[in-house]
Design a protein around this motif. Sequence first.
Motif, PDB file in Angstrom:
ATOM      1  N   ASN A 289       0.828  -1.204   0.000  1.00 23.92           N
ATOM      2  CA  ASN A 289       0.000   0.000   0.000  1.00 23.92           C
ATOM      3  C   ASN A 289       0.861   1.252   0.000  1.00 23.92           C
ATOM      4  O   ASN A 289       2.051   1.201   0.323  1.00 23.92           O
ATOM      5  CB  ASN A 289      -0.932   0.009   1.218  1.00 23.92           C
ATOM      6  CG  ASN A 289      -1.865  -1.180   1.235  1.00 23.92           C
ATOM      7  OD1 ASN A 289      -2.397  -1.563   0.196  1.00 23.92           O
ATOM      8  ND2 ASN A 289      -2.055  -1.786   2.395  1.00 23.92           N
TER       9      ASN A 289
ATOM     10  N   CYS B 134     -11.283   0.175  -0.557  1.00 23.34           N
ATOM     11  CA  CYS B 134      -9.972   0.559  -1.078  1.00 23.34           C
ATOM     12  C   CYS B 134      -9.042   1.082   0.012  1.00 23.34           C
ATOM     13  O   CYS B 134      -7.819   1.141  -0.192  1.00 23.34           O
ATOM     14  CB  CYS B 134     -10.118   1.600  -2.183  1.00 23.34           C
ATOM     15  SG  CYS B 134     -10.850   3.159  -1.628  1.00 23.34           S
TER      16      CYS B 134
ATOM     17  N   VAL C   5      -3.781   3.154   0.612  1.00 27.28           N
ATOM     18  CA  VAL C   5      -4.539   2.496  -0.452  1.00 27.28           C
ATOM     19  C   VAL C   5      -3.579   1.637  -1.274  1.00 27.28           C
ATOM     20  O   VAL C   5      -2.362   1.872  -1.267  1.00 27.28           O
ATOM     21  CB  VAL C   5      -5.232   3.532  -1.374  1.00 27.28           C
ATOM     22  CG1 VAL C   5      -6.240   4.361  -0.601  1.00 27.28           C
ATOM     23  CG2 VAL C   5      -4.203   4.431  -2.051  1.00 27.28           C
TER      24      VAL C   5
ATOM     25  N   ASN D 278      -3.566   1.223  -7.810  1.00 26.50           N
ATOM     26  CA  ASN D 278      -4.650   2.127  -8.209  1.00 26.50           C
ATOM     27  C   ASN D 278      -4.671   3.338  -7.288  1.00 26.50           C
ATOM     28  O   ASN D 278      -5.710   3.732  -6.770  1.00 26.50           O
ATOM     29  CB  ASN D 278      -5.999   1.407  -8.174  1.00 26.50           C
ATOM     30  CG  ASN D 278      -6.025   0.177  -9.064  1.00 26.50           C
ATOM     31  OD1 ASN D 278      -5.906  -0.936  -8.580  1.00 26.50           O
ATOM     32  ND2 ASN D 278      -6.166   0.379 -10.358  1.00 26.50           N
TER      33      ASN D 278
ATOM     34  N   HIS E  11      -8.165   5.521  -6.278  1.00 28.23           N
ATOM     35  CA  HIS E  11      -8.646   5.393  -4.898  1.00 28.23           C
ATOM     36  C   HIS E  11      -8.648   6.749  -4.194  1.00 28.23           C
ATOM     37  O   HIS E  11      -9.577   7.058  -3.426  1.00 28.23           O
ATOM     38  CB  HIS E  11      -7.773   4.404  -4.126  1.00 28.23           C
ATOM     39  CG  HIS E  11      -7.880   2.999  -4.625  1.00 28.23           C
ATOM     40  ND1 HIS E  11      -9.041   2.490  -5.153  1.00 28.23           N
ATOM     41  CD2 HIS E  11      -6.965   1.980  -4.678  1.00 28.23           C
ATOM     42  CE1 HIS E  11      -8.845   1.217  -5.503  1.00 28.23           C
ATOM     43  NE2 HIS E  11      -7.597   0.898  -5.229  1.00 28.23           N
TER      44      HIS E  11
END
Length: 276
Positions: A180, A211, A238, A242, A246
Amino acid sequence: MEEALGVNVDTIEKIYNTVAEFLVNYSFQVLGAIIILILGWIFARWLSKLIVRFCDGKKVDVTLAKFIGSCTYLLILACFVIIALGKFGISVAPFVAAVGALTLGAGLALQGPVSNYGAGFIIILTRPFVVGNTISVAGISGVVEEVKLGMTLMRTEDDELIVVPNRHLIGEVLYNSFENKIVEGTVGIAYGSDTDMVIETLTQRLQEMDCVAATPKLKIGIEDFGENGIIIGLRYWVPAKNYFSHKYAVNAVVYRTLQEENVSIPFPQREVRMVQ
């Protein structure tokens, strides 16, 4: 015509005699050298595979295991080649000296690639990051897709492939956020708003979003006091693949939540007075 034919016959006869003499004198040496090379090739392959399986059993990195196996294969094969050359009475000392000089010259000419391989070896040994981690170094950020001995491949959210020579990853400040990536955002609310309610409501809404990572826990609180309102800070994590999508989705949820709770977002205002 007959003279040319006679010359060709003489040449063929000389070649035949030379080959026959060579086979008579060195046939056993050639056969022995071939057998040594075949045995060396078989033994090198067997030992290389054995080392790779052993490394796999000890949970050693796949790239490092293959590298050790390849080095073992080449080293064993080189030893058997030297032994085979000795069967012909060829001295290996000049050969070793020539290889040493060639290696030195190649090392000086290929300092960049060699340093990349050395750095890759260190990365595989120390494992500051692995495939799937999100790293940032020298202004470049992405998800690690593959770690090779000479380079590291990273993929961005825009599906761009970034190839980073490994020497640029050693000796630099490297940020590893693992799977993340942190998002740091702010939103302003008007003075007089119920900050406890805003923080509690935003925390609940963001925790409900798939998310937003559960670990590390998100943090929302008063970050600063601006000229026009109170600044609420948001820190959450997140998936890096992505990141921007997010982030935009969370911003939309924050805005809708403030609207639903009738919390006004201040904007710069200027009061002008006309003096008669």
